[in-house]
Structure formats: structure tokens, C-alpha cells
Enzyme design. Sequence first.
Site, PDB file in Angstrom:
ATOM      1  N   SER A 303      19.139 -15.590 -14.512  1.00 16.00           N
ATOM      2  CA  SER A 303      20.582 -15.459 -14.405  1.00 16.00           C
ATOM      3  C   SER A 303      21.275 -16.797 -14.153  1.00 16.00           C
ATOM      4  CB  SER A 303      20.897 -14.427 -13.318  1.00 16.00           C
ATOM      5  OG  SER A 303      22.236 -14.050 -13.330  1.00 16.00           O
ATOM      6  N   LYS A 327      17.687 -13.462 -18.448  1.00 13.88           N
ATOM      7  CA  LYS A 327      18.802 -12.553 -18.158  1.00 13.88           C
ATOM      8  C   LYS A 327      20.091 -13.219 -18.616  1.00 13.88           C
ATOM      9  CE  LYS A 327      21.377 -10.090 -14.608  1.00 13.88           C
ATOM     10  NZ  LYS A 327      22.656 -10.794 -14.728  1.00 13.88           N
ATOM     11  N   GLN A 331      27.537  -9.394 -14.648  1.00 19.00           N
ATOM     12  CA  GLN A 331      27.991  -8.169 -13.995  1.00 19.00           C
ATOM     13  C   GLN A 331      29.243  -8.432 -13.153  1.00 19.00           C
ATOM     14  OE1 GLN A 331      24.498  -8.916 -14.085  1.00 19.00           O
ATOM     15  NE2 GLN A 331      24.611  -7.520 -15.819  1.00 19.00           N
TER      16      GLN A 331
END
Length: 475
Positions: A303, A327, A331
Amino acid sequence: MLLLLVASTSIVTLAAAKFFGQASGTQGSVPQGQDPQKQAAAQDPELAKVYEAYQLIENAALEKQEKAELIDGAIEGMVKTLDDPFSDYMNQKETKDFNSSLQSTFEGIGAEVTLKNERVTIVSPFKGSPAEKAGLRPEDQILKVNGKSLQGLSLSDAVMHIRGPKGTKAELEIMRPGLSDPMLVTVVRDDIPVETVYSETVERNGKKYGKLEITQFSQNTAKHFAAELNKLEKQGINGLIVDVRGNPGGLLDSVVEIGNLLVPNKGVILQVQYSDGKKEVFRSEKGEAKYPVVVLTDKGSASASEILAAALQGSGYKVVGTNSFGKGTVQNTIPLEDDSQLKITVAKWLTPEGNWIHKKGIEPDVKIDQPDYFNAAPLPTKVELGRDMNSSDVKNLQLILKGLGQPPGRTDGYFDSRTETAVKAFQSLHKLPVTGRVDKKTAGVMQEELIKRIQDPKNDLQLQAALEVISRESN
């Protein structure tokens, strides 16, 4: 729980959340005298069907549930249909625990987890945490906690079983890639401080280099990173190693702020592409580079870690280590009226060149694996290992013996005379009873010695490779 939150994304009122507030009797939700089902049908016929089912269950089902539980279950069901391991619904308690993990301290084992192939999978244990000390590794799958299966639970529910008060034990049934049988690992829960930046200097060929390790991108990470970087620069460093190995990610704002300090020539840090196709480009505010930078990554780098690695790689700096997690989604957390919240994937992030690394990861410029014993599992403490045994535990023992400088002669899991000789040599060296069998005490000393070897920078092949690269770049 791999989190990359976009602070700039607008918070919208979800029609479904608003409707469920009406269904549960939230104050002021339905004008007096109007039938809520008809009102829902006027707004959206599909929602009327949901309300109809809710009423039937509440009035006719043999097994009764509280209204709040029915509503929570309905929302969880909607989120599950997204088939997205990074979207989640959290009730009030889960929301509070989630927010605390981004701010100060929390109680638990200290590991970031996600759902992978419907199994709770460790992304990375936190530095210095009980999980790390117990020998847990990225990609370990947690099957059970204290005998209770996690199969079928949402990620939030699974995390609630893993966490617990300081001092309590979590006996985890772990399936590790490469092992044929699950193993039991006992972790003693503790306070987990969210200390996210560690700095030091290292020398190579008469030059001094700074090393900044980022373990997570939390609310104060960028501020701490800037302070530690400033200290290193005052010491006259000739280059910088940024270590994001085992870093599961965090807040987008945090990684952008750090990118502003490192990405030279006002280069692109990342691009964010929303569901409507629109893109937002984040650029650095930094001018010319002062010194070379090298990034360390591994499969636990996810991420926000990948954003930083990709941004620096796109600026011409080298990435050293192994492929990152992969990733590439973003979000946003959306608070609901009752202090619960939804975490929903709202966008994908792209590298400065416009590439999407999701499920692929970032490929390092210099690929190098750690020694095999870095991936060894903890030895069992309830079962002694000895001659003529044949198991995955013995195979793991042989891997550890080899890493500790006592080669067993074979690594296939059969405990023969050569393995016994290696065990005796270790026991003699460490003043243990020389039995040739691995009991609880021998297993404990082996684990301690293995951790010492892993933590010794001289045995960190990836760090040594990064030092070699940066020494060349700084000449």
C-alpha cells in the site's frame, strides 16, 4: 486491514445507510403517518425489498435477534458482495479499536492482517511486537485463535478474536507456506505502541549513510520522519536508505508528506484514479536532490509503502530487496450516524508512470532474498524432537540448525544421526544437557540465538546490498 485512506475524498451520505437508519427507528427518520416501506419504494424499489425482508425476519423468524444485529448483518452482507478484501463494515467497538491503531497504542499481538483467499493472512508483524518475537512472518495464515476457527468471519470479527488484553495468551494455529501441517504459536498480548520511524547511521568505505525505517504510515509518521531526517542531514550523510520492509501501509496524507521530502525536481509521487475515471496527480514540492536514496522492500511492503517505493523508483532511485505485496487500491472510511463506519475501496492508485501494481507488486532493481533461516518457524515447545522422527517440525529444525552454523547434513525432515550430532553440538556450545533431543529448553535457546542472527545487520543480505548500491551511487 491494509489501509490507504484518502483525506481529500468527499464523505457522501449513503442511501443504504440512511435507509437502515429509518428501518431501525432512528429519531426523525420517517415522517409520522407515512408507511416507511412505501416511502422506501418511492425512493428506490430495491430498498423496499430489503425493508420487507427485514420486517418478515423481525416478526416471523423463530430465532429472534436484536434490531441492531439484523442491521449490522445486512450491511456486512452488502459489503461482502463487493468481493473486496479491503472493504469492511465496522460496528462501534470495532471502529474505536480501528481508530486507536492509527493513533497511539492498542492491545494485541502487533500484526497487520488481511483476508487472502478467504483466510486471515499476516501482511507483516510490527517491529518489536509480540508477533515478531514469536516468529510470525508475512504470508502466515491464522486458522484458529485459542481453538476457535476464524473461517467465515469478517476481517473485523477475526481481528477482535486476535486482539485482547495485555498479558493474555493467544494460541494461534498457523499455516505457513512451505509447511505441510499447521503449527501452534503462542503469543502473549501486550501494549502495541505505534512507533513508526527508526533512524540510525551506517558506514561503508569511509562514508556515512542515513537509514530511516518506516514501520507504518500513521498520523504522526511524516512529522517524525522529517525530524529524524533533519538530524541525519545535520550529521552530513552521503546518502539515505529508506527501509519499508514489513510496512503494511497506512494513511495517504502521510506518505505524500514524506514523498515531498524525498522525491526530487517536483516529480510525481502518485496518481489516484477514481471510479468515474478522473485522475488526481500528487506532485512533490522538493527541488534538486542532495544525495542518492535507496529503498528496501519485501513481500510485507504494501500500500503506502509501495507508493513511496514507486515514487522514488520513478525518480531514478534504486529499489533493493524482493517484490512488494501488490496493493494498488485506495480506501476511505465513512462514518455512520451511530459511530460505526464503512471502509470502502473508492479508487486505484498508479505509479508516476501510470502503472497499476495491484496483485503484482513493485519489482526491485536489485533482487535479493534473505537467508533461508530468516523464514524459519518457531520450534514446538510441547513436543520433543528426536531420532527417527519425520515431520515438518524436524525439517524446520534442520533449517534452524543450518542457520545457526550447525549443519545437520540433510533438510528433508528426517531426524537421523547427523541431525542428532548437530543438536548435541549446539547443546554443548550453549551449556545445555547434551541429549541430542530438542526439548522445551533447547528449543527456547535455539529461538533466541536465531533471533540474534536475524537482527545482526551483517546477516541482513538486503541491507548489505543496499549499502553496496548507495556507496556506488554516492561516488
